[in-house]
Design a protein around this motif. Structure first.
Motif, PDB file in Angstrom:
ATOM      1  N   ALA A 100       0.863  -1.186   0.000  1.00 50.80           N
ATOM      2  CA  ALA A 100       0.000   0.000   0.000  1.00 50.80           C
ATOM      3  C   ALA A 100       0.897   1.234   0.000  1.00 50.80           C
ATOM      4  O   ALA A 100       2.127   1.110  -0.122  1.00 50.80           O
ATOM      5  N   LYS A 101       0.286   2.393   0.122  1.00 53.26           N
ATOM      6  CA  LYS A 101       1.089   3.624   0.118  1.00 53.26           C
ATOM      7  C   LYS A 101       0.893   4.410   1.407  1.00 53.26           C
ATOM      8  O   LYS A 101      -0.222   4.468   1.940  1.00 53.26           O
ATOM      9  N   ILE A 102       1.973   5.008   1.876  1.00 54.07           N
ATOM     10  CA  ILE A 102       1.902   5.946   3.001  1.00 54.07           C
ATOM     11  C   ILE A 102       2.484   7.261   2.498  1.00 54.07           C
ATOM     12  O   ILE A 102       3.642   7.301   2.075  1.00 54.07           O
ATOM     13  N   ASN A 103       1.692   8.315   2.548  1.00 57.34           N
ATOM     14  CA  ASN A 103       2.096   9.610   1.984  1.00 57.34           C
ATOM     15  C   ASN A 103       2.658   9.451   0.573  1.00 57.34           C
ATOM     16  O   ASN A 103       3.698  10.023   0.227  1.00 57.34           O
ATOM     17  N   GLY A 104       1.996   8.612  -0.202  1.00 57.23           N
ATOM     18  CA  GLY A 104       2.377   8.439  -1.600  1.00 57.23           C
ATOM     19  C   GLY A 104       3.536   7.485  -1.837  1.00 57.23           C
ATOM     20  O   GLY A 104       3.910   7.249  -2.984  1.00 57.23           O
ATOM     21  N   ARG A 105       4.115   6.948  -0.754  1.00 57.15           N
ATOM     22  CA  ARG A 105       5.257   6.032  -0.919  1.00 57.15           C
ATOM     23  C   ARG A 105       4.819   4.593  -0.715  1.00 57.15           C
ATOM     24  O   ARG A 105       4.107   4.280   0.231  1.00 57.15           O
ATOM     25  N   LYS A 106       5.315   3.705  -1.574  1.00 55.11           N
ATOM     26  CA  LYS A 106       4.957   2.297  -1.440  1.00 55.11           C
ATOM     27  C   LYS A 106       5.619   1.676  -0.213  1.00 55.11           C
ATOM     28  O   LYS A 106       6.799   1.925   0.066  1.00 55.11           O
ATOM     29  N   VAL A 107       4.843   0.883   0.533  1.00 57.78           N
ATOM     30  CA  VAL A 107       5.398   0.112   1.644  1.00 57.78           C
ATOM     31  C   VAL A 107       4.824  -1.309   1.578  1.00 57.78           C
ATOM     32  O   VAL A 107       3.751  -1.524   1.025  1.00 57.78           O
ATOM     33  N   ALA A 108       5.573  -2.246   2.154  1.00 60.44           N
ATOM     34  CA  ALA A 108       5.084  -3.621   2.283  1.00 60.44           C
ATOM     35  C   ALA A 108       4.661  -3.828   3.735  1.00 60.44           C
ATOM     36  O   ALA A 108       5.369  -3.421   4.648  1.00 60.44           O
TER      37      ALA A 108
END
Lengths: 70, 523
Positions: free
Chosen positions: B82-90
């Motif tokens: 998903a994204k947090i503040n537009g950044r992809k995270v796992a």
């Protein structure tokens, strides 16, 4: 409740007397260690029941300095 | 139209949606009410709270054990991108409502696959931990093989220094899974709920006879204050998730990238540094007040706040640039370095070095602690680990001598001999091998002992101390070029902004070691 030393050092100044009321965070003893003044404060408020150490005494980490009555 | 709906209802696609509904909802979970009563969030609600709206892009393994006789949605773990503040995270998140979040055969496979995906795609990994441990009735299929549970820890350890790894401990993390947070960069624990231990209190009593509570043995507070396994203590699950967002602001996506600059914000108003720093070296001083004068307002994010408080570590912005601060706090234990504080520094420095965050050292210490207790606690070995980590760090590094800087303490706080990009000092600084009392005693011990008259002896000692004191001021080392500059307190912030900008332009890659990843080691 016991107030203990958090490091090895000499008791430089005792800033309270038996029977004194102290508040949480108040300095009760100042150690001298590593050429620094190391204030030891009360964790909670209470009345000084007994002072175990005298000025000039060596204390180790964890030694009881004074007893507090809540 | 009517026909379309009928088709959909009986169609293949519809079957997928129905299954997904059943797997993803909390309404059919036997333990959900219990969870809610404890004030805890359902796993998917936690993820929803953390990530950008509608940003869940890929969820693999959602049908794990869908065909199983038992009801095991996702096999007790949610793994997605998903994204947090537009950044992809796992994200890898235990689902406590399925078999108490235990690790079954497919839980382990799903966790490993998400780790491997994060490593390949070079995106941060967030673990949401809330699990009763290994599922015992499946233990013979989860423990021995090359792709069984141990591989999760192998992956965590190998990924360290490639992508940021964050552990949010919401509940239990017992036995083997206790190693998961221990191998991550940053560990947040929820007070009263998190517990991390190798053997449960029941097991401890069986094995040794010890009677101990869970909270005392492996509680969040204990790990934050005493063991150092926790880097942050929070009251609620929401706070842990908020902290994750905050922490990620100081982290790049992976070790090849750097944290982007943000807008510079003036520091909070307050006393200026000249007023804060007392001339008397013996008197405790609050280093947080100095930090406030240097950093962008409200940007300081403390790391390990409750552990080894004689040393402050934390992230901040200085002129919009992400910087890691390592600072001595003379208000606690005189700011002396202990085995715990040295290890705390080593952990934080390796973390900053791993992810290209420049380092600022604020030096005010009388040295390493001495005495039999700390020697037995391996102060030399653990202090040397700090030294080695600082010496091998390849990020821009500036040390500021704020006040006293004695002995090996000065050296490990990135003193000039540790080859920082700059070693500068405030006018109040007093760098020396040791303080005047100890130095005079060491240098003139025989002479002092030979003077029989006590008054004469005291007079001699004081004379020698004054003589020695003359040499430990900032101007001698400045004049000798031992330090690079003397900076007035009111100019310090600007000086740091300019220097960090200059040193970040390119790196003189120390014999190529900057091109190697740095493993983050907690201790």
């Amino acid at each position: 409740m016991n107030i203990t030393s958090n490091m090895a050092g000499n008791v430089w100044k005792i800033t309270v007397a038996e029977g004194d009321k102290v508040s949480a965070g108040q300095d009760v003893v100042i150690l001298e260690s590593m050429k620094m003044e190391i204030p030891i404060s009360a964790d909670s408020e209470g009345e000084v029941e007994e002072i175990i150490v005298s000025e000039g005494d060596f204390v180790s980490d964890g030694d009881v300095i004074l007893k507090l009555k809540q | 139209m009517q026909q379309d709906i009928l088709n959909k209802k009986s169609g293949h696609d519809q079957k997928v949606y129905e299954k997904l509904d059943e797997i993803k909802t909390k309404s059919n979970r036997p333990y959900y009410q219990k969870l809610k009563d404890q004030g805890k969030l359902f796993v998917r609600d936690k993820i929803k709270y953390l990530v950008d709206e509608d940003s869940i892009e890929i969820e693999d393994g959602v049908f794990a054990r869908e065909n199983d006789e038992q009801f095991l949605p996702g096999d007790a773990v949610v793994t997605l991108i998903a994204k947090i503040n537009g950044r992809k995270v796992a994200i890898i998140a235990n689902d406590l409502t399925v078999k108490a979040g235990t690790w079954g055969v497919k839980t382990i496979e799903k966790i490993m696959r998400m780790q491997e995906l994060a490593e390949k795609r070079m995106i941060p990994l967030i673990y949401m931990i809330d699990s009763a441990g290994a599922r015992l009735n499946e233990q013979f299929d989860t423990f021995i093989d090359r792709r069984h549970a141990g591989k999760i820890f192998y992956n965590t350890a190998r990924i360290s220094g490639n992508v940021p790894q964050i552990s949010l401990v919401f509940g239990a993390s017992p036995a083997g899974s206790a190693y998961l947070p221990a191998l991550c960069d940053f560990v947040v624990m929820v007070d009263k709920n998190a517990s991390v231990y190798l053997g449960s209190p029941r097991m401890a009593e069986m094995a040794t006879g010890e009677k101990v509570s869970m909270e005392e043995m492996g509680g969040a507070r204990m790990h934050n204050q005493i063991s150092g396994l926790g880097d942050m203590l929070v009251k609620t699950e929401q706070e842990a998730l908020d902290a994750t967002k905050r922490y990620l602001e100081f982290m790049p996506q992976n070790w090849k990238e750097t944290v982007p600059l943000s807008e510079s914000i003036d520091p909070l108003p307050g006393k200026n540094i000249e007023e804060i720093v007392p001339a008397n070296q013996r008197v405790p001083m609050d280093m947080y007040a100095v930090i406030d004068r240097i950093v962008d307002a409200d940007s300081f994010f403390e790391f390990k706040q409750l552990y080894a408080k004689e040393l402050i570590t934390g992230f901040c912005r200085i002129g919009g640039r992400a910087v890691g601060i390592v600072a001595n706090q003379s208000k606690v234990k005189g700011g002396v370095l202990f085995p715990e504080s040295a290890e705390k520094a080593a952990h934080f420095v390796s973390l900053c070095d791993a992810y290209n965050v420049p380092l600022l050292f604020l030096v005010d210490l009388p040295g390493f602690m001495v005495g039999s207790k700390v020697e037995k606690e391996a102060i030399i070995r653990r202090g040397a680990r700090m030294l080695s980590t600082v010496a091998n760090a390849t990020v821009p590094r500036i040390s500021v001598i704020v006040r006293k800087a004695y002995g090996a303490g000065y050296v490990v706080m990135s003193g000039a001999s540790m080859q920082p990009d700059a070693c500068i000092a405030l006018p109040q600084a007093q760098p020396a091998v040791m303080g005047p009392e100890a130095a005079v005693n060491a240098m003139y011990f025989n002479k002092i002992q030979s003077i029989e008259d006590p008054e004469e002896r005291q007079k001699y000692i004081i004379e020698q101390r004054e003589k020695y004191n003359k040499d430990i001021n900032v101007w001698s080392p400045a004049s000798q070029l031992f330090i690079d500059d003397v900076v007035p307190g009111d100019r310090l912030r600007n000086d740091l902004i300019n220097r960090f900008e200059l040193y970040s332009e390119n790196r003189d890659t120390l014999e190529g070691i900057a091109d190697k990843k740095t493993v983050v080691r907690r201790g």
